[in-house]
Design a protein around this motif. Structure first.
Motif, PDB file in Angstrom:
ATOM      1  N   ARG A 203      10.931  11.002 -12.262  1.00 45.57           N
ATOM      2  CA  ARG A 203      11.312  12.238 -12.947  1.00 45.57           C
ATOM      3  C   ARG A 203      11.278  13.412 -11.968  1.00 45.57           C
ATOM      4  NH1 ARG A 203       7.811  12.155 -16.730  1.00 45.57           N
ATOM      5  NH2 ARG A 203       6.362  13.783 -16.084  1.00 45.57           N
ATOM      6  N   LEU A 204      10.277  13.403 -11.091  1.00 41.86           N
ATOM      7  CA  LEU A 204      10.158  14.473 -10.101  1.00 41.86           C
ATOM      8  C   LEU A 204      11.132  14.287  -8.949  1.00 41.86           C
ATOM      9  CD1 LEU A 204       6.265  14.760  -9.850  1.00 41.86           C
ATOM     10  CD2 LEU A 204       7.813  16.238 -11.122  1.00 41.86           C
ATOM     11  N   TYR A 205      11.346  13.025  -8.572  1.00 36.85           N
ATOM     12  CA  TYR A 205      12.200  12.710  -7.429  1.00 36.85           C
ATOM     13  C   TYR A 205      13.291  11.738  -7.899  1.00 36.85           C
ATOM     14  CZ  TYR A 205       7.991  14.462  -5.174  1.00 36.85           C
ATOM     15  OH  TYR A 205       6.915  15.226  -4.816  1.00 36.85           O
ATOM     16  N   PRO A 206      14.418  12.260  -8.339  1.00 32.34           N
ATOM     17  CA  PRO A 206      15.467  11.407  -8.923  1.00 32.34           C
ATOM     18  C   PRO A 206      16.213  10.580  -7.872  1.00 32.34           C
ATOM     19  CG  PRO A 206      16.196  13.689  -8.847  1.00 32.34           C
ATOM     20  CD  PRO A 206      14.757  13.697  -8.406  1.00 32.34           C
ATOM     21  N   VAL A 207      15.502   9.632  -7.291  1.00 35.48           N
ATOM     22  CA  VAL A 207      16.107   8.742  -6.300  1.00 35.48           C
ATOM     23  C   VAL A 207      17.139   7.859  -7.005  1.00 35.48           C
ATOM     24  CG1 VAL A 207      15.654   6.905  -4.623  1.00 35.48           C
ATOM     25  CG2 VAL A 207      13.954   8.723  -4.996  1.00 35.48           C
ATOM     26  N   PRO A 208      18.366   7.753  -6.500  1.00 33.31           N
ATOM     27  CA  PRO A 208      19.359   6.875  -7.131  1.00 33.31           C
ATOM     28  C   PRO A 208      18.825   5.454  -7.260  1.00 33.31           C
ATOM     29  CG  PRO A 208      20.378   8.216  -5.424  1.00 33.31           C
ATOM     30  CD  PRO A 208      18.903   8.429  -5.295  1.00 33.31           C
ATOM     31  N   GLU A 209      19.191   4.787  -8.337  1.00 36.57           N
ATOM     32  CA  GLU A 209      18.648   3.456  -8.597  1.00 36.57           C
ATOM     33  C   GLU A 209      18.935   2.477  -7.470  1.00 36.57           C
ATOM     34  OE1 GLU A 209      19.218   1.721 -12.363  1.00 36.57           O
ATOM     35  OE2 GLU A 209      18.715   3.534 -13.494  1.00 36.57           O
ATOM     36  N   ASN A 210      20.051   2.640  -6.809  1.00 32.49           N
ATOM     37  CA  ASN A 210      20.374   1.701  -5.729  1.00 32.49           C
ATOM     38  C   ASN A 210      19.653   2.030  -4.425  1.00 32.49           C
ATOM     39  OD1 ASN A 210      21.764   4.012  -5.054  1.00 32.49           O
ATOM     40  ND2 ASN A 210      23.670   2.961  -4.498  1.00 32.49           N
ATOM     41  N   LYS A 211      18.776   3.074  -4.464  1.00 30.71           N
ATOM     42  CA  LYS A 211      18.011   3.445  -3.275  1.00 30.71           C
ATOM     43  C   LYS A 211      16.497   3.322  -3.533  1.00 30.71           C
ATOM     44  CE  LYS A 211      21.508   4.896  -0.683  1.00 30.71           C
ATOM     45  NZ  LYS A 211      21.872   4.223   0.595  1.00 30.71           N
ATOM     46  N   ARG A 212      16.119   2.561  -4.564  1.00 30.76           N
ATOM     47  CA  ARG A 212      14.713   2.502  -4.945  1.00 30.76           C
ATOM     48  C   ARG A 212      13.961   1.316  -4.357  1.00 30.76           C
ATOM     49  NH1 ARG A 212      14.599   4.726 -11.259  1.00 30.76           N
ATOM     50  NH2 ARG A 212      15.712   6.673 -10.794  1.00 30.76           N
ATOM     51  N   GLU A 214      11.808  -0.946  -1.557  1.00 35.60           N
ATOM     52  CA  GLU A 214      10.605  -0.602  -0.804  1.00 35.60           C
ATOM     53  C   GLU A 214      10.910   0.102   0.521  1.00 35.60           C
ATOM     54  OE1 GLU A 214       7.381  -0.750  -1.505  1.00 35.60           O
ATOM     55  OE2 GLU A 214       7.854  -1.393  -3.539  1.00 35.60           O
ATOM     56  N   ASP A 215      11.989  -0.296   1.154  1.00 34.71           N
ATOM     57  CA  ASP A 215      12.308   0.279   2.469  1.00 34.71           C
ATOM     58  C   ASP A 215      13.412   1.330   2.393  1.00 34.71           C
ATOM     59  OD1 ASP A 215      14.306  -1.443   1.785  1.00 34.71           O
ATOM     60  OD2 ASP A 215      14.491  -2.390   3.754  1.00 34.71           O
ATOM     61  N   GLN A 216      13.708   1.810   1.175  1.00 34.22           N
ATOM     62  CA  GLN A 216      14.827   2.748   1.029  1.00 34.22           C
ATOM     63  C   GLN A 216      14.444   4.085   0.407  1.00 34.22           C
ATOM     64  OE1 GLN A 216      17.257  -0.108  -1.336  1.00 34.22           O
ATOM     65  NE2 GLN A 216      18.863   0.306   0.169  1.00 34.22           N
ATOM     66  N   TRP A 217      13.504   4.072  -0.526  1.00 37.91           N
ATOM     67  CA  TRP A 217      13.286   5.262  -1.369  1.00 37.91           C
ATOM     68  C   TRP A 217      12.867   6.499  -0.575  1.00 37.91           C
ATOM     69  CZ3 TRP A 217       8.582   7.682  -1.369  1.00 37.91           C
ATOM     70  CH2 TRP A 217       7.503   6.966  -0.826  1.00 37.91           C
ATOM     71  N   PHE A 218      12.123   6.328   0.518  1.00 35.28           N
ATOM     72  CA  PHE A 218      11.611   7.493   1.263  1.00 35.28           C
ATOM     73  C   PHE A 218      12.675   8.042   2.210  1.00 35.28           C
ATOM     74  CE2 PHE A 218       9.087   9.520   4.715  1.00 35.28           C
ATOM     75  CZ  PHE A 218       8.455  10.487   3.949  1.00 35.28           C
TER      76      PHE A 218
END
Length: 218
Positions: A203-212, A214-218
């Motif tokens: 909710r705070l960090y709306p990372v796209p679902e295809n970027k969630r 382990e090695d992508q979200w940050f």
């Protein structure tokens, strides 16, 4: 408290501030062990003996007595920014004579947290704020004893959520400091929030679902 003080000294030195320019004291009040600390020895963080920490009449009173010493030194010109629990300042105002020293020495108090308006229009600490709830007695003491004598400025979580920081910001600070500690700690802290409270995190960090991943979200 000692670990955080050591880390503060490490960063002050990294940024070019001498030990005599910025005194650091350890607050030994109890609290939750939730602060993510780097592997300090491997990063070159000084030991307690090497960190040149300010010591008052007792180790337990050091942080409170440093607040009082700085209030006396700056005599009405001291701006205090609180980004953690109010334990040290609460201890500093417990005694009425010491509270008067803080009233005379501090120009304004800026607190990371929010307040509610109580009877007679008085501000009361809102314990939904983590920092204020960590030491409720200290928070109440500070609000009761100081708010009639200096401006209080509060930054609650909803306002803080609008102050966005990006990975690039941490990386640029690390380049300036010649380290990778800030970026590493930002990653670790956010990873803990993502793991423990994923609904809040996304909710705070709306990372796209295809970027969630382990090695992508940050």
């Amino acid at each position: 408290g000692v670990e955080r003080a050591r880390l503060a000294r490490f960063w002050l030195r990294k940024l070019g501030y001498g030990d005599d320019d910025v005194p650091v004291a350890a607050c030994l009040a109890p609290g939750k062990d939730v602060c993510l600390m780097p592997e300090m020895e491997s990063k070159g963080v000084p030991s307690e003996a090497e960190a040149n920490l300010w010591v008052g009449s007792t180790k337990e009173r050091s942080a409170a007595e440093l607040c009082l010493t700085l209030a006396d030194l700056h005599n009405g010109r001291l701006n205090v920014l609180v980004i953690g629990p109010l334990s040290a300042i609460g201890e500093a105002v417990r005694d009425e004579a010491d509270a008067q020293r803080m009233r005379s020495g501090v120009a304004r108090l800026m607190v990371q947290g929010q307040a509610t308006v109580g009877a007679g229009g008085k501000l009361e600490p809102d314990f939904a704020a983590f920092n204020l709830s960590e030491n409720k007695e200290a928070s109440q003491l500070v609000f009761e004893k100081l708010q009639d004598h200096m401006p209080f400025q509060l930054l609650g979580k909803h306002a803080a959520y609008r102050a966005t920081l990006k990975r690039q910001d941490f990386m640029e600070w690390d380049v300036a400091a010649g380290s990778n500690t800030m970026t590493e700690q930002a990653n670790k802290g956010l990873a803990a929030l993502r793991r423990d409270m994923p609904d809040v995190f996304y909710r705070l960090y709306p990372v796209p679902e295809n970027k969630r991943g382990e090695d992508q979200w940050f």
